[in-house]
Design a protein around this motif. Structure first.
Motif, mmCIF file in Angstrom:
data_model
loop_
_atom_site.group_PDB
_atom_site.id
_atom_site.type_symbol
_atom_site.label_atom_id
_atom_site.label_comp_id
_atom_site.label_asym_id
_atom_site.label_seq_id
_atom_site.Cartn_x
_atom_site.Cartn_y
_atom_site.Cartn_z
ATOM 1 N N HIS A 103 0.835 -1.207 0.000
ATOM 2 C CA HIS A 103 0.000 0.000 0.000
ATOM 3 C C HIS A 103 0.872 1.260 0.000
ATOM 4 O O HIS A 103 0.564 2.237 -0.684
ATOM 5 C CB HIS A 103 -0.924 0.023 1.209
ATOM 6 C CG HIS A 103 -1.913 -1.099 1.249
ATOM 7 N ND1 HIS A 103 -2.451 -1.656 0.113
ATOM 8 C CD2 HIS A 103 -2.479 -1.770 2.300
ATOM 9 C CE1 HIS A 103 -3.307 -2.612 0.445
ATOM 10 N NE2 HIS A 103 -3.338 -2.699 1.759
ATOM 11 N N ILE A 107 0.655 4.227 -2.841
ATOM 12 C CA ILE A 107 0.326 5.618 -2.515
ATOM 13 C C ILE A 107 1.460 6.547 -2.933
ATOM 14 O O ILE A 107 1.227 7.622 -3.506
ATOM 15 C CB ILE A 107 0.020 5.750 -1.013
ATOM 16 C CG1 ILE A 107 -1.271 5.002 -0.675
ATOM 17 C CG2 ILE A 107 -0.082 7.223 -0.604
ATOM 18 C CD1 ILE A 107 -1.548 4.870 0.807
ATOM 19 N N GLU A 110 1.487 7.199 -6.660
ATOM 20 C CA GLU A 110 0.481 8.177 -7.075
ATOM 21 C C GLU A 110 0.976 9.606 -6.858
ATOM 22 O O GLU A 110 0.780 10.488 -7.690
ATOM 23 C CB GLU A 110 -0.826 7.956 -6.297
ATOM 24 C CG GLU A 110 -1.672 6.801 -6.795
ATOM 25 C CD GLU A 110 -2.204 7.064 -8.197
ATOM 26 O OE1 GLU A 110 -2.655 8.193 -8.465
ATOM 27 O OE2 GLU A 110 -2.148 6.140 -9.026
ATOM 28 N N ASP A 224 1.754 13.279 2.670
ATOM 29 C CA ASP A 224 1.003 12.541 1.659
ATOM 30 C C ASP A 224 0.535 11.192 2.179
ATOM 31 O O ASP A 224 -0.398 10.604 1.628
ATOM 32 C CB ASP A 224 1.875 12.324 0.418
ATOM 33 C CG ASP A 224 2.349 13.628 -0.182
ATOM 34 O OD1 ASP A 224 1.523 14.327 -0.799
ATOM 35 O OD2 ASP A 224 3.545 13.962 -0.024
ATOM 36 N N LEU A 225 1.192 10.697 3.222
ATOM 37 C CA LEU A 225 0.855 9.398 3.795
ATOM 38 C C LEU A 225 1.203 9.411 5.275
ATOM 39 O O LEU A 225 2.290 9.863 5.657
ATOM 40 C CB LEU A 225 1.634 8.286 3.090
ATOM 41 C CG LEU A 225 1.573 6.883 3.711
ATOM 42 C CD1 LEU A 225 0.149 6.354 3.705
ATOM 43 C CD2 LEU A 225 2.500 5.926 2.968
ATOM 44 N N SER A 254 -6.977 14.339 0.453
ATOM 45 C CA SER A 254 -6.972 12.996 -0.144
ATOM 46 C C SER A 254 -5.705 12.196 0.154
ATOM 47 O O SER A 254 -5.478 11.153 -0.455
ATOM 48 C CB SER A 254 -7.197 13.065 -1.666
ATOM 49 O OG SER A 254 -8.424 13.712 -1.959
ATOM 50 N N ALA A 255 -4.883 12.658 1.081
ATOM 51 C CA ALA A 255 -3.700 11.891 1.472
ATOM 52 C C ALA A 255 -4.124 10.598 2.158
ATOM 53 O O ALA A 255 -5.252 10.467 2.649
ATOM 54 C CB ALA A 255 -2.828 12.717 2.413
ATOM 55 N N GLY A 256 -3.205 9.621 2.220
ATOM 56 C CA GLY A 256 -3.530 8.312 2.746
ATOM 57 C C GLY A 256 -3.209 8.160 4.218
ATOM 58 O O GLY A 256 -2.238 8.727 4.731
ATOM 59 N N ALA A 275 -10.325 4.294 1.419
ATOM 60 C CA ALA A 275 -9.576 4.586 0.198
ATOM 61 C C ALA A 275 -9.648 3.380 -0.733
ATOM 62 O O ALA A 275 -9.801 2.241 -0.279
ATOM 63 C CB ALA A 275 -8.126 4.896 0.536
ATOM 64 N N VAL A 277 -7.301 2.001 -2.291
ATOM 65 C CA VAL A 277 -6.037 1.253 -2.355
ATOM 66 C C VAL A 277 -6.184 -0.148 -1.799
ATOM 67 O O VAL A 277 -5.668 -1.116 -2.358
ATOM 68 C CB VAL A 277 -4.925 2.021 -1.596
ATOM 69 C CG1 VAL A 277 -3.643 1.205 -1.559
ATOM 70 C CG2 VAL A 277 -4.682 3.361 -2.271
ATOM 71 N N VAL A 281 -6.812 1.003 4.637
ATOM 72 C CA VAL A 281 -6.270 2.265 4.141
ATOM 73 C C VAL A 281 -7.413 3.264 3.987
ATOM 74 O O VAL A 281 -8.476 2.939 3.451
ATOM 75 C CB VAL A 281 -5.552 2.087 2.790
ATOM 76 C CG1 VAL A 281 -4.903 3.404 2.351
ATOM 77 C CG2 VAL A 281 -4.516 0.981 2.874
ATOM 78 N N GLU A 283 -8.436 7.686 3.391
ATOM 79 C CA GLU A 283 -7.945 8.929 2.819
ATOM 80 C C GLU A 283 -8.638 10.103 3.482
ATOM 81 O O GLU A 283 -9.780 9.994 3.932
ATOM 82 C CB GLU A 283 -8.131 8.972 1.308
ATOM 83 C CG GLU A 283 -9.571 8.912 0.846
ATOM 84 C CD GLU A 283 -9.696 8.876 -0.662
ATOM 85 O OE1 GLU A 283 -8.681 8.623 -1.336
ATOM 86 O OE2 GLU A 283 -10.811 9.111 -1.171
#
Length: 294
Positions: A103, A107, A110, A224-225, A254-256, A275, A277, A281, A283
């Motif tokens: 995962h 992410i 992307e 971002d994650l 929309s980050a994970g 999410a 993914v 997970v 988002e």
């Protein structure tokens, strides 16, 4: 919060704490929740004696009641912090739950399509195996393709756990958990005393910082994650709400967010949604972007 800890409801009877393990456990539970927001839930209470035993032996305490009495009398200002460190040091290993790292790769890929260098936050990193696994994953990719390693920030409430993480030193048992021999030999150097040390070129990819997820500001951002595995499981509802808000505010829209296998946002917060993914997970909901709320 340095110094001795004395819950208000227990302050007046700290000098005559009853010699009952239930009373000692209640004090320890109040201490842990006050310092970290975590709870000693029923399945975790059976571990209290075990995790505190090394400290009890060091200080020559025969029972938990003696330890708690010494903590409450305030003569040893460091004791409460040592107790909290022992209670929060979590179970971890290198590449724990391998599918999680699939995962992470998805992410990050992307984000990289946008031309940005991804930023990753490992919240509740304990002794550092999770962020170092992520660093290993992308350092190997860099060696193969030249692609940049994402920025990795790792935080934990326990300064003792962070000291171990920053040192990069682990026992042979710890490095063998989750690591094949190839990676173990490539990224670690053997030391005397059955110890292995992370090579400096890997360790430099992770920035370790002390942080209480419930009460402290996030370590920069936007991310971002975020990986926050097996932390929410132990938080009371209100501290959990604050922790989710802190994480959300530090993330891009929309980050994970990756939680532990037994954790969910469903029924806990409306700041995140499932999410595409994979399982576990989530988002960030775009509507919770602080810039939009402003």
């Amino acid at each position: 919060m340095p110094g001795a800890f004395c819950p208000p409801a227990l302050a007046e009877r700290s000098a005559t704490l009853p010699a009952a393990s239930g009373q000692a456990l209640a004090v320890l539970a109040a201490l842990l929740e006050a310092r970290t927001g975590q709870q000693i839930v029923s399945h975790r209470s059976t571990r209290v004696d075990t995790v505190l035993l090394p400290l009890m032996r060091e200080r020559h305490f025969d029972t938990l009641d003696q330890l708690v009495s010494a903590m409450l009398d305030g003569r040893d200002a460091s004791l409460a912090g040592r107790v909290v460190d022992a209670l929060v040091n979590g179970e971890t290993s290198f590449f724990r739950d391998p599918h999680v790292f699939d995962h992470v790769l998805a992410i990050v890929a992307e984000v990289e399509r946008t031309g940005r260098r991804p930023r990753i936050w490992s919240a509740g990193c304990s002794s550092g195996q999770e962020p170092l696994s992520i660093a290993m994953l992308f350092a190997e990719r860099h060696q193969a393709s030249g692609m940049a390693v994402p920025e990795i920030v790792a935080t934990d409430v326990s300064e003792a756990a962070l000291a171990r993480a920053r040192s990069g030193c682990f026992t042979q048992f710890e490095v063998q958990r989750g690591l094949p021999i190839r990676q173990m030999v490539h990224w670690f150097e053997g030391r005397p005393g059955n110890e292995w040390a992370v090579r400096p070129e890997l360790l430099r990819h992770v920035s370790f910082r002390q942080m209480n997820l419930v009460s402290d500001p996030a370590p920069g951002g936007p991310f971002d994650l975020v990986l926050c595995r097996n932390v929410m499981l132990y938080l009371a509802p209100e501290p959990k709400r604050r922790a989710f808000q802190t994480i959300s505010d530090a993330m891009r829209p929309s980050a994970g967010l990756i939680l532990g296998a037994g954790e969910t946002v469903i029924g806990q917060t409306d700041l995140f949604q499932l999410a595409p993914v994979g399982r576990g997970v989530y988002e960030k909901c775009v509507a919770d972007d602080p810039l939009r709320r402003a």
